[in-house]
Motif scaffolding. Sequence first.
Motif, PDB file in Angstrom:
ATOM      1  N   ASP A   1      38.213  46.808  34.693  1.00 42.00           N
ATOM      2  CA  ASP A   1      37.856  45.735  35.343  1.00 42.00           C
ATOM      3  C   ASP A   1      38.526  45.670  36.714  1.00 42.00           C
ATOM      4  OD1 ASP A   1      36.149  44.534  33.810  1.00 42.00           O
ATOM      5  OD2 ASP A   1      37.299  43.560  31.885  1.00 42.00           O
ATOM      6  N   LEU A   2      38.570  44.391  37.098  1.00 43.93           N
ATOM      7  CA  LEU A   2      40.284  43.676  38.372  1.00 43.93           C
ATOM      8  C   LEU A   2      40.713  42.450  37.953  1.00 43.93           C
ATOM      9  CD1 LEU A   2      37.810  43.779  41.686  1.00 43.93           C
ATOM     10  CD2 LEU A   2      39.930  45.424  40.824  1.00 43.93           C
ATOM     11  N   LYS A   3      41.558  42.189  37.835  1.00 40.17           N
ATOM     12  CA  LYS A   3      41.669  40.688  37.502  1.00 40.17           C
ATOM     13  C   LYS A   3      40.831  39.733  38.542  1.00 40.17           C
ATOM     14  CE  LYS A   3      46.648  42.404  37.186  1.00 40.17           C
ATOM     15  NZ  LYS A   3      47.788  42.334  38.225  1.00 40.17           N
ATOM     16  N   ASP A   4      40.787  38.384  37.223  1.00 37.28           N
ATOM     17  CA  ASP A   4      39.592  37.865  37.945  1.00 37.28           C
ATOM     18  C   ASP A   4      40.184  36.469  38.347  1.00 37.28           C
ATOM     19  OD1 ASP A   4      37.247  36.449  37.674  1.00 37.28           O
ATOM     20  OD2 ASP A   4      37.371  36.246  35.486  1.00 37.28           O
ATOM     21  N   ASP A   5      40.002  36.773  39.918  1.00 34.97           N
ATOM     22  CA  ASP A   5      40.739  36.206  40.409  1.00 34.97           C
ATOM     23  C   ASP A   5      40.363  35.878  41.808  1.00 34.97           C
ATOM     24  OD1 ASP A   5      42.356  36.247  43.063  1.00 34.97           O
ATOM     25  OD2 ASP A   5      44.126  34.785  41.350  1.00 34.97           O
TER      26      ASP A   5
ATOM     27  N   ILE B   1      40.038  39.845  44.197  1.00 34.70           N
ATOM     28  CA  ILE B   1      38.744  40.726  44.132  1.00 34.70           C
ATOM     29  C   ILE B   1      38.471  41.008  45.825  1.00 34.70           C
ATOM     30  CG2 ILE B   1      36.364  40.240  43.485  1.00 34.70           C
ATOM     31  CD1 ILE B   1      37.046  39.277  41.307  1.00 34.70           C
ATOM     32  N   ALA B   2      38.723  40.491  46.773  1.00 34.24           N
ATOM     33  CA  ALA B   2      38.577  40.332  48.147  1.00 34.24           C
ATOM     34  C   ALA B   2      39.330  41.312  48.903  1.00 34.24           C
ATOM     35  CB  ALA B   2      38.431  37.922  48.915  1.00 34.24           C
ATOM     36  N   GLU B   3      40.204  40.366  48.462  1.00 43.84           N
ATOM     37  CA  GLU B   3      41.757  42.249  49.063  1.00 43.84           C
ATOM     38  C   GLU B   3      41.363  43.071  48.499  1.00 43.84           C
ATOM     39  OE1 GLU B   3      46.093  42.420  49.519  1.00 43.84           O
ATOM     40  OE2 GLU B   3      45.635  40.996  48.873  1.00 43.84           O
ATOM     41  N   TYR B   4      40.698  43.481  47.015  1.00 41.72           N
ATOM     42  CA  TYR B   4      40.478  45.104  46.871  1.00 41.72           C
ATOM     43  C   TYR B   4      39.342  45.140  47.323  1.00 41.72           C
ATOM     44  CZ  TYR B   4      39.102  48.386  43.315  1.00 41.72           C
ATOM     45  OH  TYR B   4      38.701  49.850  43.259  1.00 41.72           O
ATOM     46  N   GLU B   5      38.248  44.643  47.650  1.00 41.10           N
ATOM     47  CA  GLU B   5      37.039  45.080  48.693  1.00 41.10           C
ATOM     48  C   GLU B   5      37.446  45.032  49.691  1.00 41.10           C
ATOM     49  OE1 GLU B   5      34.103  42.791  48.032  1.00 41.10           O
ATOM     50  OE2 GLU B   5      33.583  43.190  45.789  1.00 41.10           O
ATOM     51  N   HIS B   6      38.963  44.816  50.417  1.00 40.25           N
ATOM     52  CA  HIS B   6      38.832  44.892  51.763  1.00 40.25           C
ATOM     53  C   HIS B   6      39.457  47.107  51.696  1.00 40.25           C
ATOM     54  CE1 HIS B   6      41.399  44.976  55.198  1.00 40.25           C
ATOM     55  NE2 HIS B   6      42.103  45.169  54.608  1.00 40.25           N
ATOM     56  N   TRP B   7      40.517  46.666  50.591  1.00 39.17           N
ATOM     57  CA  TRP B   7      41.030  48.359  50.912  1.00 39.17           C
ATOM     58  C   TRP B   7      40.497  49.603  50.726  1.00 39.17           C
ATOM     59  CZ3 TRP B   7      45.458  48.880  53.192  1.00 39.17           C
ATOM     60  CH2 TRP B   7      46.179  47.957  52.962  1.00 39.17           C
ATOM     61  N   HIS B   8      38.959  49.387  50.610  1.00 36.90           N
ATOM     62  CA  HIS B   8      37.444  49.863  50.415  1.00 36.90           C
ATOM     63  C   HIS B   8      36.386  49.608  50.804  1.00 36.90           C
ATOM     64  CE1 HIS B   8      39.621  50.102  46.116  1.00 36.90           C
ATOM     65  NE2 HIS B   8      39.176  51.340  45.847  1.00 36.90           N
TER      66      HIS B   8
ATOM     67  N   ARG C   1      30.578  46.403  41.712  1.00 40.93           N
ATOM     68  CA  ARG C   1      31.340  45.647  41.817  1.00 40.93           C
ATOM     69  C   ARG C   1      29.857  44.330  41.355  1.00 40.93           C
ATOM     70  NH1 ARG C   1      32.714  40.828  42.682  1.00 40.93           N
ATOM     71  NH2 ARG C   1      32.067  40.590  44.936  1.00 40.93           N
ATOM     72  N   THR C   2      30.052  43.946  39.528  1.00 38.93           N
ATOM     73  CA  THR C   2      29.802  43.088  39.419  1.00 38.93           C
ATOM     74  C   THR C   2      30.871  42.046  38.934  1.00 38.93           C
ATOM     75  OG1 THR C   2      27.715  41.686  37.834  1.00 38.93           O
ATOM     76  CG2 THR C   2      29.346  44.224  36.940  1.00 38.93           C
ATOM     77  N   GLY C   3      30.817  40.656  38.940  1.00 42.64           N
ATOM     78  CA  GLY C   3      31.802  40.282  38.501  1.00 42.64           C
ATOM     79  C   GLY C   3      33.362  40.499  38.583  1.00 42.64           C
ATOM     80  N   ASN C   4      34.097  40.456  38.041  1.00 37.20           N
ATOM     81  CA  ASN C   4      35.316  40.975  38.017  1.00 37.20           C
ATOM     82  C   ASN C   4      34.938  42.681  37.202  1.00 37.20           C
ATOM     83  OD1 ASN C   4      35.407  40.497  35.075  1.00 37.20           O
ATOM     84  ND2 ASN C   4      37.553  40.612  34.687  1.00 37.20           N
TER      85      ASN C   4
ATOM     86  N   LYS D   1      47.572  46.251  41.712  1.00 41.07           N
ATOM     87  CA  LYS D   1      47.833  44.953  41.469  1.00 41.07           C
ATOM     88  C   LYS D   1      46.391  43.803  41.347  1.00 41.07           C
ATOM     89  CE  LYS D   1      48.152  41.525  45.852  1.00 41.07           C
ATOM     90  NZ  LYS D   1      48.613  41.447  47.111  1.00 41.07           N
ATOM     91  N   PHE D   2      45.384  44.717  41.634  1.00 37.91           N
ATOM     92  CA  PHE D   2      44.250  44.135  41.454  1.00 37.91           C
ATOM     93  C   PHE D   2      43.557  44.122  39.858  1.00 37.91           C
ATOM     94  CE2 PHE D   2      45.293  45.512  45.716  1.00 37.91           C
ATOM     95  CZ  PHE D   2      44.934  44.682  47.035  1.00 37.91           C
ATOM     96  N   GLN D   3      43.837  45.510  39.661  1.00 37.57           N
ATOM     97  CA  GLN D   3      43.502  46.218  38.253  1.00 37.57           C
ATOM     98  C   GLN D   3      44.029  46.145  37.392  1.00 37.57           C
ATOM     99  OE1 GLN D   3      43.653  49.869  39.791  1.00 37.57           O
ATOM    100  NE2 GLN D   3      41.780  50.350  40.254  1.00 37.57           N
ATOM    101  N   GLN D   4      42.826  45.986  36.156  1.00 41.68           N
ATOM    102  CA  GLN D   4      43.698  45.413  35.224  1.00 41.68           C
ATOM    103  C   GLN D   4      42.350  46.485  33.364  1.00 41.68           C
ATOM    104  OE1 GLN D   4      43.002  41.078  34.257  1.00 41.68           O
ATOM    105  NE2 GLN D   4      40.728  41.764  33.626  1.00 41.68           N
ATOM    106  N   PRO D   5      42.799  47.010  32.868  1.00 43.33           N
ATOM    107  CA  PRO D   5      42.695  47.715  32.105  1.00 43.33           C
ATOM    108  C   PRO D   5      41.301  47.413  31.365  1.00 43.33           C
ATOM    109  CG  PRO D   5      44.782  47.420  30.959  1.00 43.33           C
ATOM    110  CD  PRO D   5      44.732  46.341  32.003  1.00 43.33           C
TER     111      PRO D   5
END
Length: 111
Positions: A9-13, A17-24, A49-52, A88-92
Amino acid sequence: MKRYCLALDLKDDPQLIAEYEHWHKAENSWPEIRKSILDAEILDMQIYRTGNRLFMIMETGEKYQPAKKAEMDADNVKVQEWEQLMWKFQQPLPWAKEGEKWVVMEQIFQL
């Protein structure tokens, strides 16, 4: 060849999420990370990805060993730097073990 499917999961923000996708995106990825993936005999990797919720599909060669990849990553300064940035973007997932990020999914159906 073997297929692994993993979830995280990503942090639900929306901004994170947009920044995470930027890095990928290909133009923003780190060549050292790509090399570490290929060096472990991961032949193909895709993240959806779907949601977070993230879903990763990995196709690996016969020599791929998850424990060996973890060992290689632990010894790679750039991979550790990348992992710190990604955290910074992820959560378990709620059921993840202590320190576990990506959780291997169990196949429950095949046509």
